[in-house]
Write a protein that holds these residues in place. Structure first.
Motif, PDB file in Angstrom:
ATOM      1  N   SER A   1       1.011  -0.939   0.115  1.00  0.00           N
ATOM      2  CA  SER A   1      -0.293  -0.302   0.215  1.00  0.00           C
ATOM      3  C   SER A   1       1.238   1.090  -0.250  1.00  0.00           C
ATOM      4  O   SER A   1       2.549   1.169   0.461  1.00  0.00           O
ATOM      5  CB  SER A   1      -0.669  -0.153   1.285  1.00  0.00           C
ATOM      6  OG  SER A   1      -0.288  -0.544   2.509  1.00  0.00           O
ATOM      7  N   PHE A   2       0.169   2.250  -0.409  1.00  0.00           N
ATOM      8  CA  PHE A   2       0.792   3.609  -0.587  1.00  0.00           C
ATOM      9  C   PHE A   2       0.098   4.769   0.155  1.00  0.00           C
ATOM     10  O   PHE A   2      -0.388   4.468   0.603  1.00  0.00           O
ATOM     11  CB  PHE A   2       0.975   4.074  -1.354  1.00  0.00           C
ATOM     12  CG  PHE A   2       2.072   2.999  -3.086  1.00  0.00           C
ATOM     13  CD1 PHE A   2       2.775   3.197  -2.872  1.00  0.00           C
ATOM     14  CD2 PHE A   2       0.943   1.540  -3.379  1.00  0.00           C
ATOM     15  CE1 PHE A   2       3.782   1.796  -4.117  1.00  0.00           C
ATOM     16  CE2 PHE A   2       1.423   1.033  -3.869  1.00  0.00           C
ATOM     17  CZ  PHE A   2       3.015   0.937  -4.325  1.00  0.00           C
ATOM     18  N   GLY A   3       0.990   5.603   0.535  1.00  0.00           N
ATOM     19  CA  GLY A   3       0.496   7.487   1.747  1.00  0.00           C
ATOM     20  C   GLY A   3      -0.366   6.615   2.185  1.00  0.00           C
ATOM     21  O   GLY A   3       1.057   6.624   3.447  1.00  0.00           O
ATOM     22  N   ARG A   4      -1.404   7.074   2.764  1.00  0.00           N
ATOM     23  CA  ARG A   4      -1.944   7.747   3.690  1.00  0.00           C
ATOM     24  C   ARG A   4      -1.777   6.357   4.319  1.00  0.00           C
ATOM     25  O   ARG A   4      -2.274   5.911   5.136  1.00  0.00           O
ATOM     26  CB  ARG A   4      -3.020   8.507   3.960  1.00  0.00           C
ATOM     27  CG  ARG A   4      -2.900   9.480   4.112  1.00  0.00           C
ATOM     28  CD  ARG A   4      -3.834  10.642   3.495  1.00  0.00           C
ATOM     29  NE  ARG A   4      -3.893  12.128   3.150  1.00  0.00           N
ATOM     30  CZ  ARG A   4      -3.116  12.576   2.243  1.00  0.00           C
ATOM     31  NH1 ARG A   4      -3.082  11.730   1.343  1.00  0.00           N
ATOM     32  NH2 ARG A   4      -2.912  14.151   1.821  1.00  0.00           N
ATOM     33  N   ALA A   5      -2.986   4.895   2.974  1.00  0.00           N
ATOM     34  CA  ALA A   5      -3.071   3.689   3.335  1.00  0.00           C
ATOM     35  C   ALA A   5      -1.855   3.336   4.478  1.00  0.00           C
ATOM     36  O   ALA A   5      -1.712   2.431   4.696  1.00  0.00           O
ATOM     37  CB  ALA A   5      -3.618   3.391   2.025  1.00  0.00           C
TER      38      ALA A   5
END
Length: 419
Positions: free
Chosen positions: A53-57
């Motif tokens: 997963s990437f970013g805030r996730a």
């Protein structure tokens, strides 16, 4: 759609990334995650779900307690010897070049999905200096980023200095000519440019004559996190305490835990063995107990997030309380802005000296500079902003879009270069 620019601007940042696409009457920045224009530069390899997963996730999954590896501050690898190394992820070696390619490919995919079209051409932002005082390493960093961008599908890639991107964004708001000091302070670098801007000059394709000077230093928000961690937080874990023989506890593990891109190095078997040896001869046993818990439970990234949040809060308030009960029940730490300023004084002075040097080098009287334009998330740190403004005490200060100015300006540049 076919008449719209065919290229995008990519601001691959140490902390956050954006993609800009110039369209009439529409904000340039493309929505990348949950209706937001920024994608935190973070990747989480989830061992429980065997997923990425990437970013805030990515950060949310890590904080929810999933087993795996969280990687942040990816841009900090560029130009360093680490870029050719690898780390173990989900039971297999993962090269750091591949790690960066994974993130930039995801950035491209999200932008294309939201835009409803592919982007084969891009203008990437770059700091004035990826690496200070090392032109060879600096060039190697740009070449590495270009190779990765081409690897993930950008057919044509070019670069623009990040503060120039911010200048192009600010220029669109002007009604008259201004001489502007662009102060772009992001997660990894502080970059400065003195630029002549105006509505008329905005129409020119070649703006080289309007850039009167630029300078940069490899200091940014993550460095402020690191010093806040070392000076105010790591003493809770035994930093600068003594061994029975009077020697100071070795500091390497504290430096590893204080920087995002080295936290995982503190989790090796060798480090754990060294820590057990230190514990036997340490005098501050309670502090070393906290350190052992931090390492054994792999809470380094969680602690780094608490430090980062404290920095943000201290940029707005005079004091903050850090609740560290994941380390020990009832553990709290009160930190004041004065302590934060003392911890980061050396960084602030180095950035101030960089600005002073630029003002000395350009053939412009300080009184002629109309505006200081602040952009980049770390430009909100009060002691840093005050130090820069002190070099031009009579100059107007303007705060731009701290996270979106560069990406928007790079979108303008991409439309100019590629149509």
């Amino acid at each position: 759609m076919s008449q719209l620019p065919r290229a995008c601007g990519v601001d691959f940042g140490t902390s956050n990334s954006t993609v800009g696409w110039l369209r009439p009457g529409v904000p340039a920045l493309i929505l990348l995650e949950d209706g937001r224009q920024t994608l935190p530069s973070a990747v989480f390899f989830n061992a429980d779900e065997n997923s990425v997963s990437f970013g805030r996730a990515a950060m949310a999954e890590y904080l929810e307690g999933y087993e795996g590896r969280l990687m942040r501050a990816l841009k900090s690898l560029l130009g360093t010897s680490l870029i050719d190394g690898h780390t173990e992820v989900l039971g297999r070696p993962l090269g750091f070049r591949e790690l960066l390619a994974n993130f930039i490919a995801e950035l491209k995919r999200r932008a294309e999905r939201e835009a409803g079209r592919g982007f084969e051409m891009a203008v990437f932002g770059r700091p004035v200096h990826f690496i200070d005082d090392d032109p060879v390493a600096d060039r190697r960093a740009q070449d590495t980023l270009e190779a990765i961008a081409r690897q993930v599908g950008f057919r044509e890639v070019s670069f623009q200095f990040e503060p120039i991107g911010a200048a192009l964004h600010y220029e669109s708001s002007l009604s008259r000519e201004e001489l502007v000091l662009i102060a772009d302070i992001g997660g990894g670098t502080a970059d400065f440019s003195i630029v002549r801007l105006s509505p008329e000059r905005m129409r020119h394709d070649d703006r080289r004559a309007d850039v009167l000077g630029n300078a940069g230093i490899h200091i940014g928000g993550t460095d402020f996190d690191r010093m806040l961690s070392l000076e105010c937080v790591m003493p809770l874990f035994g930093y600068r305490t003594r061994m029975r023989n009077g020697a100071e506890v070795p500091s390497s593990i504290y430096f590893q835990l204080a920087a995002w891109h080295t936290i995982n190095f503190a989790y090796t078997r060798q480090v754990w063995a060294d820590l057990q040896h230190l514990y036997r001869d340490a005098t501050a046993r309670e502090a070393l107990d906290r350190l052992c818990h931090l390492v054994s439970q792999r809470e380094g990234h969680w602690l780094a997030l608490q430090v980062e949040q404290a920095k943000v809060e201290l940029s707005a308030e005079r004091a903050t309380r850090m609740t560290l009960d994941r380390i020990a029940d009832g553990l709290v730490l009160d930190v004041t802005r004065e302590a934060f300023a003392a911890a980061t004084q050396g960084l602030v002075e180095r950035v101030g000296a960089c600005v002073a040097g630029l003002l000395q080098d350009v053939d412009v009287a300080r009184a002629r500079i109309d505006t200081i334009y602040f952009t980049g998330g770390a430009s909100g740190v009060p002691q840093l902003r005050d130090r820069i403004a002190a070099e031009l005490p009579d100059t107007r200060v303007v705060e731009g879009d701290l996270y979106g100015s560069i990406g928007t300006g790079l979108a303008v540049e991409a439309a100019r270069r590629y149509g």
